[in-house]
Design an enzyme around this catalytic site. Structure first.
Site, PDB file in Angstrom:
ATOM      1  N   ASP A  78      90.526 -56.340 -18.139  1.00 37.40           N
ATOM      2  CA  ASP A  78      91.777 -56.238 -18.912  1.00 37.40           C
ATOM      3  C   ASP A  78      91.711 -56.739 -20.356  1.00 37.40           C
ATOM      4  O   ASP A  78      92.659 -57.387 -20.830  1.00 37.40           O
ATOM      5  CB  ASP A  78      92.911 -56.960 -18.161  1.00 37.40           C
ATOM      6  CG  ASP A  78      93.202 -56.325 -16.808  1.00 37.40           C
ATOM      7  OD1 ASP A  78      92.454 -55.420 -16.401  1.00 37.40           O
ATOM      8  OD2 ASP A  78      94.169 -56.743 -16.143  1.00 37.40           O
ATOM      9  N   HIS A  93     100.081 -49.813 -16.614  1.00 35.49           N
ATOM     10  CA  HIS A  93     101.396 -49.744 -15.974  1.00 35.49           C
ATOM     11  C   HIS A  93     102.230 -48.562 -16.445  1.00 35.49           C
ATOM     12  O   HIS A  93     102.247 -48.250 -17.645  1.00 35.49           O
ATOM     13  CB  HIS A  93     102.195 -51.013 -16.308  1.00 35.49           C
ATOM     14  CG  HIS A  93     101.592 -52.296 -15.802  1.00 35.49           C
ATOM     15  ND1 HIS A  93     101.125 -52.445 -14.521  1.00 35.49           N
ATOM     16  CD2 HIS A  93     101.416 -53.506 -16.416  1.00 35.49           C
ATOM     17  CE1 HIS A  93     100.692 -53.691 -14.366  1.00 35.49           C
ATOM     18  NE2 HIS A  93     100.837 -54.351 -15.496  1.00 35.49           N
ATOM     19  N   GLU A 109     102.718 -54.886  -7.824  1.00 35.89           N
ATOM     20  CA  GLU A 109     101.868 -55.666  -8.718  1.00 35.89           C
ATOM     21  C   GLU A 109     100.455 -55.614  -8.153  1.00 35.89           C
ATOM     22  O   GLU A 109     100.268 -55.607  -6.934  1.00 35.89           O
ATOM     23  CB  GLU A 109     102.366 -57.116  -8.811  1.00 35.89           C
ATOM     24  CG  GLU A 109     101.547 -58.007  -9.738  1.00 35.89           C
ATOM     25  CD  GLU A 109     101.462 -57.517 -11.183  1.00 35.89           C
ATOM     26  OE1 GLU A 109     100.855 -56.445 -11.414  1.00 35.89           O
ATOM     27  OE2 GLU A 109     101.965 -58.218 -12.085  1.00 35.89           O
ATOM     28  N   ALA A 136      93.404 -62.190 -17.308  1.00 37.57           N
ATOM     29  CA  ALA A 136      93.580 -63.619 -17.501  1.00 37.57           C
ATOM     30  C   ALA A 136      92.885 -64.352 -16.362  1.00 37.57           C
ATOM     31  O   ALA A 136      92.923 -63.912 -15.217  1.00 37.57           O
ATOM     32  CB  ALA A 136      95.063 -63.972 -17.502  1.00 37.57           C
ATOM     33  N   ASP A 173      94.714 -52.838 -17.235  1.00 37.05           N
ATOM     34  CA  ASP A 173      96.037 -52.891 -16.655  1.00 37.05           C
ATOM     35  C   ASP A 173      96.722 -51.631 -17.181  1.00 37.05           C
ATOM     36  O   ASP A 173      96.713 -51.383 -18.398  1.00 37.05           O
ATOM     37  CB  ASP A 173      96.730 -54.171 -17.199  1.00 37.05           C
ATOM     38  CG  ASP A 173      97.655 -54.816 -16.196  1.00 37.05           C
ATOM     39  OD1 ASP A 173      97.494 -54.596 -14.976  1.00 37.05           O
ATOM     40  OD2 ASP A 173      98.561 -55.548 -16.643  1.00 37.05           O
ATOM     41  N   LYS A 207      94.176 -49.845 -13.311  1.00 34.28           N
ATOM     42  CA  LYS A 207      94.755 -50.573 -12.182  1.00 34.28           C
ATOM     43  C   LYS A 207      96.244 -50.825 -12.358  1.00 34.28           C
ATOM     44  O   LYS A 207      96.767 -50.714 -13.481  1.00 34.28           O
ATOM     45  CB  LYS A 207      94.019 -51.913 -11.994  1.00 34.28           C
ATOM     46  CG  LYS A 207      94.083 -52.788 -13.238  1.00 34.28           C
ATOM     47  CD  LYS A 207      93.209 -54.018 -13.090  1.00 34.28           C
ATOM     48  CE  LYS A 207      93.982 -55.276 -12.816  1.00 34.28           C
ATOM     49  NZ  LYS A 207      95.042 -55.608 -13.751  1.00 34.28           N
TER      50      LYS A 207
HETATM   51  C1  VGL Z   1      97.549 -59.725 -16.008  1.00 30.76           C
HETATM   52  C2  VGL Z   1      99.633 -60.645 -16.066  1.00 30.76           C
HETATM   53  C3  VGL Z   1     100.199 -59.403 -15.888  1.00 30.76           C
HETATM   54  C4  VGL Z   1      96.072 -59.931 -16.106  1.00 30.76           C
HETATM   55  C5  VGL Z   1      98.087 -58.484 -15.816  1.00 30.76           C
HETATM   56  O1  VGL Z   1      95.366 -59.006 -16.548  1.00 30.76           O
HETATM   57  O2  VGL Z   1      95.596 -61.030 -15.762  1.00 30.76           O
HETATM   58  N1  VGL Z   1      98.316 -60.802 -16.116  1.00 30.76           N
HETATM   59  N2  VGL Z   1      99.416 -58.333 -15.766  1.00 30.76           N
HETATM   60 ZN    ZN Z   2     100.174 -56.367 -15.800  1.00 34.92          ZN
END
Ligand code: VGL
Ligand code: ZN
Length: 198
Positions: free
Chosen positions: A13, A57, A106, A134, A55, A99
């Site tokens: 990410d 969405h 989620e 993260a 990520d 993803k």
């Molecule tokens: C993430 C918060 C929301 C990540 C993704 O990539 O860690 N964190 N969506």
């Molecule tokens: Zn996210």
């Protein structure tokens, strides 16, 4: 430690929205871009596969505050914020994993509802080296899934950043990964020649 056939790099990410200039900024996330570039160069030159997750969405995703979730809107499909972070140098043969595309779900792990586990098998992967963001969300959940599947998994500790909503979140995530069998390494562990490769 020597890299060898069966190794792969998995970058989690590294997208504009998670950088200090994005909509869900992770403190200092841009500082790991040059470090990741050096890992990329190293794996690329050895002909080892590089996977990079995004990520990805839909705009009505359940994790967004406006839809009842806890995050500001981020990484919406086809926006600049969802693109790879400016400055990240991915090779042309990078394998991109999208993803968390289901609006109702989620999905922090890059293995959840994606083709990544199949691709790891197809590429005869044995060891995974994981960096990105993260630390306590998508890196953590990806690493735990890899360990469950039996991969030897290394966290690139100089190429991760956490959100740290609570001050110790990142530290605790690292502890959990170690406890469950992950190795923790830095650039010099696999690239002894220079501070940053290249
Ligand atoms: C993430 C918060 C929301 C990540 C993704 O990539 O860690 N964190 N969506
Ligand atoms: Zn996210």
């Amino acid at each position: 430690m020597e890299l060898k056939q069966g190794d792969c790099l998995i970058i989690i990410d590294m997208q504009n929205d998670f950088m200090p200039w994005g909509s869900l900024p992770i403190p200092d996330a841009d500082k790991i871009i040059p470090v990741l570039n050096s890992y990329i160069e190293l794996f690329y030159k050895k002909g080892l596969p590089i996977f990079a997750s995004r990520d990805w969405h839909p705009s009505n995703h359940c994790s967004f505050k406006e839809n009842g979730g806890s995050w500001p809107s981020h990484c919406v499909q086809h926006t600049k914020g969802a693109e790879f972070a400016d400055g990240l140098r991915l090779p042309e043969n990078v394998i991109v994993i999208l993803k968390a595309t289901d609006p109702e779900k989620e999905a922090y792990s890059a293995l959840q509802d994606t083709e990544l586990s199949q691709l790891l098998r197809q590429n005869k992967i044995k060891r995974c080296f994981v960096g990105g963001v993260a630390t306590e969300y998508c890196v953590l959940n990806t690493v735990l899934d890899l360990l469950k599947l039996g991969y030897k998994t290394y966290v690139l500790s100089d190429a991760i950043k956490g959100v740290n909503i609570n001050p110790k979140d990142e530290e605790n995530a690292l502890e959990e990964m170690k406890r469950k069998g992950a190795g923790v390494i830095v650039t010099e562990s696999i690239c002894p020649l220079s501070k940053y490769y290249v």
